[in-house]
Scaffold this motif. Sequence first.
Motif, mmCIF file in Angstrom:
data_model
loop_
_atom_site.group_PDB
_atom_site.id
_atom_site.type_symbol
_atom_site.label_atom_id
_atom_site.label_comp_id
_atom_site.label_asym_id
_atom_site.label_seq_id
_atom_site.Cartn_x
_atom_site.Cartn_y
_atom_site.Cartn_z
ATOM 1 N N GLY A 157 0.835 -1.176 0.000
ATOM 2 C CA GLY A 157 0.000 0.000 0.000
ATOM 3 C C GLY A 157 0.880 1.241 0.000
ATOM 4 O O GLY A 157 2.045 1.194 0.383
ATOM 5 N N GLY A 158 0.340 2.361 -0.440
ATOM 6 C CA GLY A 158 1.147 3.566 -0.505
ATOM 7 C C GLY A 158 1.956 3.607 -1.775
ATOM 8 O O GLY A 158 1.490 3.213 -2.847
ATOM 9 N N GLY A 199 1.736 -2.955 7.420
ATOM 10 C CA GLY A 199 1.022 -1.696 7.541
ATOM 11 C C GLY A 199 -0.471 -1.932 7.538
ATOM 12 O O GLY A 199 -1.135 -1.895 8.568
ATOM 13 N N THR A 200 -1.002 -2.224 6.357
ATOM 14 C CA THR A 200 -2.440 -2.405 6.192
ATOM 15 C C THR A 200 -3.018 -3.392 7.200
ATOM 16 O O THR A 200 -4.090 -3.150 7.781
ATOM 17 C CB THR A 200 -2.751 -2.865 4.758
ATOM 18 O OG1 THR A 200 -2.227 -1.906 3.817
ATOM 19 C CG2 THR A 200 -4.241 -3.009 4.543
ATOM 20 N N ARG A 201 -2.316 -4.505 7.445
ATOM 21 C CA ARG A 201 -2.867 -5.527 8.344
ATOM 22 C C ARG A 201 -3.068 -4.990 9.750
ATOM 23 O O ARG A 201 -4.029 -5.362 10.439
ATOM 24 C CB ARG A 201 -1.951 -6.765 8.386
ATOM 25 C CG ARG A 201 -2.539 -7.929 9.228
ATOM 26 C CD ARG A 201 -3.854 -8.355 8.624
ATOM 27 N NE ARG A 201 -4.630 -9.332 9.368
ATOM 28 C CZ ARG A 201 -5.585 -9.066 10.249
ATOM 29 N NH1 ARG A 201 -5.827 -7.797 10.600
ATOM 30 N NH2 ARG A 201 -6.312 -10.008 10.798
ATOM 31 N N SER A 207 -4.036 5.067 1.234
ATOM 32 C CA SER A 207 -3.142 3.955 0.958
ATOM 33 C C SER A 207 -3.670 2.645 1.518
ATOM 34 O O SER A 207 -4.097 2.573 2.677
ATOM 35 C CB SER A 207 -1.760 4.232 1.556
ATOM 36 O OG SER A 207 -1.163 5.359 0.959
ATOM 37 N N CYS A 208 -3.593 1.602 0.700
ATOM 38 C CA CYS A 208 -4.034 0.272 1.115
ATOM 39 C C CYS A 208 -3.335 -0.756 0.250
ATOM 40 O O CYS A 208 -3.255 -0.597 -0.976
ATOM 41 C CB CYS A 208 -5.546 0.154 0.967
ATOM 42 S SG CYS A 208 -6.204 -1.495 1.348
ATOM 43 N N GLY A 209 -2.812 -1.803 0.858
ATOM 44 C CA GLY A 209 -2.107 -2.833 0.122
ATOM 45 C C GLY A 209 -3.025 -3.912 -0.411
ATOM 46 O O GLY A 209 -4.160 -4.089 0.056
#
Length: 333
Positions: free
Chosen positions: A147-148, A198-200, A286-288
């Motif tokens: 993400g990002g 991050g996302t998690r 932002s999201c992976g």
Amino acid sequence: MKTAITELFGIEHPIIQGGMHFVGFAELAAAVSNAGGLGIITGLTQKTPELLAKEIARCRDMTDKPFGVNLTFLPTFAAPPYPEYIAAIVEGGIKSVETAGRSPEAYMPALKAAGIKVIHKCTSVRHSLKAERIGCDAVSVDGFECGGHPGEDDIPNMILLPRAAEELKIPFVASGGMADGRSLVAALSLGAAGMNMGTRFIATSEAPVHQNVKNALVAATELDTRLIMRSLRNTERVLKNANVDRLLEIEREKGDKLKIDDIHDQVAGVYPRIMLDGQMDAGAWSCGMVAGLIHDIPTCKELVDRIMAEAETIIRTRLMGFLEETGAPRKVA
């Protein structure tokens, strides 16, 4: 589990919570650190160095474990007062800093003089090698899945991580697509000494974001992210929503003539509206692709414990089971 990353940062598990705008507050950083990982406060979410100092102090009231601060060096006309932010970090007794964005080279002397361990986020082998040359202690290698901002090379982690392992002498963690014990074991097998999530970590009970955000991550699949600002060479992976769809329409209409002002309403001032107010169509955030692996909202401790238990099971049973025993090869599933 002991790796070069756990030794470097003095943590129990090789899991780092990456800096995230309007997510990396003291609550989340402390929860991750208390779970045995390395929690990270996002420095520039705090509008002034004085506010960062207060956030560091607040986190210290929540944990006696190591935690760090993210400092992102942005290409802006009015740069944040980075020396003052670094002073707040030093005075707060922080010993781990995650840097991102532009090279932290100009600020390395101040960080190293304070005995701070620096891990720089990189999206390519060449940038990782530069981080090593300027004295970073470790790097976070971000694959195209992340993400990002994934950079402009579009190299996924199955290629990027082993390439980093071939070139780097300093330890690195895998970032992008990291969610569970499978992720950790895969990262270790490809040469990393841990992983950055991050996302998690947004989809945890302690993450100080609106419930709508957490629910959106649980509902999303790996097909629900989009890449924006490609023609500006400032590519960002974000979660699909109505305003992102509008942004992509503008990009298609403008083509190579796109300017950042054309998409101002879709990207400016979005994070407080989404993360704090839960306005899920407010704009791009932002999201992976890892959203496809997020199915629940555990506590940070439940998540980290589950990751470590799953990783141990994979290593001790599944992987060991593939090796020959008493001369006879075992059947491979």
